[in-house]
Design a protein around this motif. Structure first.
Motif, PDB file in Angstrom:
ATOM      1  N   ALA A 243      24.046  -1.182 -10.612  1.00 12.46           N
ATOM      2  CA  ALA A 243      25.407  -1.023 -11.145  1.00 12.46           C
ATOM      3  C   ALA A 243      25.735  -2.139 -12.129  1.00 12.46           C
ATOM      4  N   HIS A 244      25.322  -3.358 -11.826  1.00 14.89           N
ATOM      5  CA  HIS A 244      25.540  -4.478 -12.752  1.00 14.89           C
ATOM      6  C   HIS A 244      24.776  -4.265 -14.057  1.00 14.89           C
ATOM      7  N   LEU A 245      23.523  -3.802 -13.944  1.00 12.73           N
ATOM      8  CA  LEU A 245      22.733  -3.530 -15.141  1.00 12.73           C
ATOM      9  C   LEU A 245      23.397  -2.463 -16.005  1.00 12.73           C
ATOM     10  N   GLY A 246      23.878  -1.384 -15.359  1.00 12.26           N
ATOM     11  CA  GLY A 246      24.545  -0.312 -16.085  1.00 12.26           C
ATOM     12  C   GLY A 246      25.818  -0.782 -16.759  1.00 12.26           C
ATOM     13  N   ALA A 247      26.597  -1.583 -16.040  1.00 17.97           N
ATOM     14  CA  ALA A 247      27.852  -2.096 -16.595  1.00 17.97           C
ATOM     15  C   ALA A 247      27.587  -3.010 -17.791  1.00 17.97           C
ATOM     16  N   ASP A 248      26.537  -3.838 -17.688  1.00 20.80           N
ATOM     17  CA  ASP A 248      26.196  -4.747 -18.793  1.00 20.80           C
ATOM     18  C   ASP A 248      25.773  -3.976 -20.038  1.00 20.80           C
ATOM     19  N   PHE A 249      25.224  -2.791 -19.854  1.00 18.43           N
ATOM     20  CA  PHE A 249      24.794  -1.970 -20.993  1.00 18.43           C
ATOM     21  C   PHE A 249      25.955  -1.179 -21.597  1.00 18.43           C
ATOM     22  N   ILE A 250      26.792  -0.573 -20.711  1.00 21.74           N
ATOM     23  CA  ILE A 250      27.847   0.325 -21.182  1.00 21.74           C
ATOM     24  C   ILE A 250      29.037  -0.426 -21.789  1.00 21.74           C
ATOM     25  N   THR A 251      29.424  -1.554 -21.196  1.00 18.52           N
ATOM     26  CA  THR A 251      30.636  -2.258 -21.624  1.00 18.52           C
ATOM     27  C   THR A 251      30.636  -2.620 -23.111  1.00 18.52           C
ATOM     28  N   PRO A 252      29.563  -3.210 -23.661  1.00 20.36           N
ATOM     29  CA  PRO A 252      29.572  -3.516 -25.105  1.00 20.36           C
ATOM     30  C   PRO A 252      29.693  -2.257 -25.969  1.00 20.36           C
ATOM     31  N   VAL A 253      29.095  -1.172 -25.514  1.00 16.59           N
ATOM     32  CA  VAL A 253      29.173   0.088 -26.268  1.00 16.59           C
ATOM     33  C   VAL A 253      30.617   0.575 -26.328  1.00 16.59           C
ATOM     34  N   MET A 254      31.313   0.552 -25.178  1.00 17.72           N
ATOM     35  CA  MET A 254      32.710   0.997 -25.135  1.00 17.72           C
ATOM     36  C   MET A 254      33.615   0.049 -25.909  1.00 17.72           C
ATOM     37  N   GLY A 255      33.235  -1.239 -25.939  1.00 16.24           N
ATOM     38  CA  GLY A 255      34.050  -2.221 -26.655  1.00 16.24           C
ATOM     39  C   GLY A 255      34.132  -1.944 -28.148  1.00 16.24           C
ATOM     40  N   LYS A 256      33.149  -1.241 -28.681  1.00 13.29           N
ATOM     41  CA  LYS A 256      33.158  -0.894 -30.107  1.00 13.29           C
ATOM     42  C   LYS A 256      34.234   0.134 -30.444  1.00 13.29           C
ATOM     43  N   HIS A 257      34.773   0.800 -29.419  1.00 12.80           N
ATOM     44  CA  HIS A 257      35.803   1.832 -29.620  1.00 12.80           C
ATOM     45  C   HIS A 257      37.149   1.371 -29.051  1.00 12.80           C
ATOM     46  N   HIS A 258      37.395   0.070 -29.147  1.00 13.80           N
ATOM     47  CA  HIS A 258      38.582  -0.530 -28.527  1.00 13.80           C
ATOM     48  C   HIS A 258      39.888   0.109 -29.017  1.00 13.80           C
ATOM     49  N   GLU A 259      40.038   0.298 -30.304  1.00 14.68           N
ATOM     50  CA  GLU A 259      41.288   0.848 -30.844  1.00 14.68           C
ATOM     51  C   GLU A 259      41.557   2.246 -30.318  1.00 14.68           C
ATOM     52  N   PHE A 260      40.530   3.067 -30.250  1.00 19.07           N
ATOM     53  CA  PHE A 260      40.678   4.436 -29.737  1.00 19.07           C
ATOM     54  C   PHE A 260      41.106   4.411 -28.274  1.00 19.07           C
ATOM     55  N   LEU A 261      40.498   3.547 -27.487  1.00 21.21           N
ATOM     56  CA  LEU A 261      40.807   3.458 -26.057  1.00 21.21           C
ATOM     57  C   LEU A 261      42.233   2.985 -25.831  1.00 21.21           C
ATOM     58  N   VAL A 262      42.670   2.003 -26.612  1.00 18.12           N
ATOM     59  CA  VAL A 262      44.039   1.498 -26.494  1.00 18.12           C
ATOM     60  C   VAL A 262      45.039   2.585 -26.852  1.00 18.12           C
ATOM     61  N   LYS A 263      44.744   3.356 -27.891  1.00 15.69           N
ATOM     62  CA  LYS A 263      45.646   4.413 -28.347  1.00 15.69           C
ATOM     63  C   LYS A 263      45.932   5.437 -27.257  1.00 15.69           C
ATOM     64  N   TYR A 264      44.927   5.758 -26.436  1.00 18.51           N
ATOM     65  CA  TYR A 264      45.080   6.783 -25.402  1.00 18.51           C
ATOM     66  C   TYR A 264      45.143   6.195 -23.984  1.00 18.51           C
ATOM     67  N   ASN A 265      45.536   4.902 -23.898  1.00 20.37           N
ATOM     68  CA  ASN A 265      45.699   4.235 -22.593  1.00 20.37           C
ATOM     69  C   ASN A 265      44.434   4.326 -21.735  1.00 20.37           C
ATOM     70  N   LEU A 266      43.287   4.179 -22.382  1.00 16.51           N
ATOM     71  CA  LEU A 266      42.015   4.236 -21.667  1.00 16.51           C
ATOM     72  C   LEU A 266      41.302   2.878 -21.705  1.00 16.51           C
ATOM     73  N   ASN A 267      42.124   1.808 -21.711  1.00 16.99           N
ATOM     74  CA  ASN A 267      41.573   0.455 -21.818  1.00 16.99           C
ATOM     75  C   ASN A 267      40.553   0.157 -20.734  1.00 16.99           C
ATOM     76  N   SER A 268      40.743   0.769 -19.550  1.00 19.04           N
ATOM     77  CA  SER A 268      39.863   0.470 -18.420  1.00 19.04           C
ATOM     78  C   SER A 268      38.410   0.825 -18.714  1.00 19.04           C
ATOM     79  N   LEU A 269      38.177   1.764 -19.668  1.00 19.08           N
ATOM     80  CA  LEU A 269      36.809   2.162 -19.988  1.00 19.08           C
ATOM     81  C   LEU A 269      36.028   1.054 -20.690  1.00 19.08           C
ATOM     82  N   ALA A 270      36.750   0.035 -21.148  1.00 17.89           N
ATOM     83  CA  ALA A 270      36.091  -1.102 -21.787  1.00 17.89           C
ATOM     84  C   ALA A 270      35.905  -2.265 -20.815  1.00 17.89           C
ATOM     85  N   SER A 271      36.255  -2.027 -19.552  1.00 21.53           N
ATOM     86  CA  SER A 271      36.138  -3.068 -18.531  1.00 21.53           C
ATOM     87  C   SER A 271      34.783  -3.002 -17.841  1.00 21.53           C
ATOM     88  N   GLY A 272      34.094  -4.130 -17.810  1.00 18.73           N
ATOM     89  CA  GLY A 272      32.806  -4.182 -17.126  1.00 18.73           C
ATOM     90  C   GLY A 272      32.948  -3.931 -15.644  1.00 18.73           C
TER      91      GLY A 272
END
Length: 414
Positions: A243-272
């Motif tokens: 789970a830690h390995l997966g989170a370390d991989f996914i979090t940076p990817v989701m961080g690239k879409h920060h503005e989109f996530l904030v717009k739709y109240n999906l900030n948690s998807l950028a949380s490791g």
């Protein structure tokens, strides 16, 4: 004198937990009466708090115990809780049992935004918990607790950045409201025949259920060997590593879409931490379809419970009681929330003519989790206690997902 050595602090916390559990299981009349009114879980939160204030023996900001417990023990406990899920067994309970359990979950998910909306109309300032902090962040932790349990509650605290001060107030609301409702359920358990008549329910299926549950429990029970214990720990912490390995991989990817996530109240998807919990829960669910699920008979969920209570103690250590008791007016939100949950439950029970046993256990499997659902189930029959555990474990699996859904709805009420 302030203690800065985490090994010493951890030893003190373990002593506190041991004393609470030993005394809560005592046959002493005074202690029995005391724990009737003061739930052990509440003490596990609050007694460690005295180490912080007023005693001032520890500095939560310097201690790393909470970080270790939340990042290592929490995901491991979720894996071990989910490992024992027997979906076939749940389905064999009959459709009404599952319907009432899911209805209870739905009542909690939808009850949160309704309660927040109603209380917000009555008291407009209630939505602003602390300066710069919205009340929905705190309520998300109650949603996690009432659908899943302590693990899901802590997950929500981290995902939505609920402060320790607000979290202290939420714990009071969580425990008090939940235990008031549990009292009503236990009262109803002694009169379930009369209630079933009002619901026009046929409870003959309960007898068949007793036999199935007794056979299932007997088939998996075993005295664990040292090998069993190592395998259980390997499952929990091995899955945590993945789970830690997966989170370390996914979090940076989701961080690239920060503005989109904030717009739709999906900030948690950028949380490791979000991905750590979701991946751990998913792994636990996947393993429940393998032969590893039989390690529940060797005590897998008991390890999970120990990990959770250690986590609870580290959270309690961070409490400040002055902040905890300064926001009791939020109790109103908890009461409205619970009334919505109860109303939906009873309405559906009446429509499908579900026995009160399914109403009570379905509700408590969500609200109380594996700690108290068996208590309510055994109030009907001691043979039915495992049913409470079975449904409560399903709640652990749904807790994180459903609490996130409930929190999204709460945000939209702002």
């Amino acid at each position: 004198m302030e203690i800065k050595n985490d090994a010493v602090i951890f030893g003190i916390l373990m002593l506190i937990l041991a004393v609470i559990f030993v005394t809560s299981s005592s046959n002493n009349k005074f202690l029995k009466k005391f724990y009737t009114y003061v739930p052990p879980l509440l003490l596990c939160y609050f007694v460690p708090g005295f180490l912080n204030w007023p005693l001032g023996l520890v500095s939560p900001e310097e201690s790393q115990l909470y970080f270790v417990a939340s990042r290592y023990l929490l995901p491991a406990s979720l894996v071990l809780f989910c490992l024992s899920i027997d979906l076939k067994g749940v389905l064999n309970l009959g459709p009404k049992a599952l319907i009432m359990f899911l209805t209870a979950t739905f009542g909690i998910v939808i009850g949160a935004p309704i309660a927040l909306w109603i209380s917000g109309m009555l008291f407009p300032d209630i939505k602003q918990a602390l300066p710069g902090e919205e009340i929905w962040r705190g309520l998300s932790t109650i949603a996690g607790s009432w659908i899943g349990g302590g693990a899901n509650q802590t997950a929500m605290k981290e995902i939505y950045h609920c402060s320790d001060g607000l979290f202290s107030s939420m714990i009071i609301i969580d425990v008090l409201v939940a235990n008031i409702w549990m009292g009503f359920l236990l009262f109803g358990a002694g009169r379930y025949h009369q209630i079933d008549k009002r619901l026009k329910a046929d409870n003959s299926a309960i007898d068949e259920l007793k036999t199935r549950v007794e056979n299932y429990s007997a088939s998996i029970a075993k005295i664990p060997s040292v090998t069993d214990l190592f395998v259980i720990l390997a499952i929990g912490f091995g899955a945590t590593a993945v789970a830690h390995l997966g989170a370390d991989f996914i979090t940076p990817v989701m961080g690239k879409h920060h503005e989109f996530l904030v717009k739709y109240n999906l900030n948690s998807l950028a949380s490791g931490f979000f991905w750590l919990i979701v991946i751990a829960t998913t792994i636990g669910l996947a393993l429940s379809f393998t032969k590893l699920k039989r390690y529940e008979g060797a005590g897998a969920s008991k390890f999970g419970s120990v990990f959770i209570y250690i986590l609870v103690a580290t959270i309690g250590m961070k409490m400040n009681f002055l902040e905890a008791f300064s926001n009791l007016h939020y109790f109103l939100i908890g009461i409205i929330w619970m009334l919505v949950h109860i109303s939906i439950l009873l309405l559906v029970a009446k429509l499908i003519k579900a026995p009160f046993f399914f109403v009570a256990v379905g509700s408590q499997a969500n609200i109380g989790g594996a700690a108290s659902a068996p208590i309510v189930a055994s109030a009907f029959s001691t043979a039915l206690a495992p049913v409470g555990v079975l449904l409560a474990v399903l709640g652990y699996a749904l807790g994180t997902y459903a609490a996130i859904a409930s929190t999204q709805l709460m945000q939209w009420t702002y």
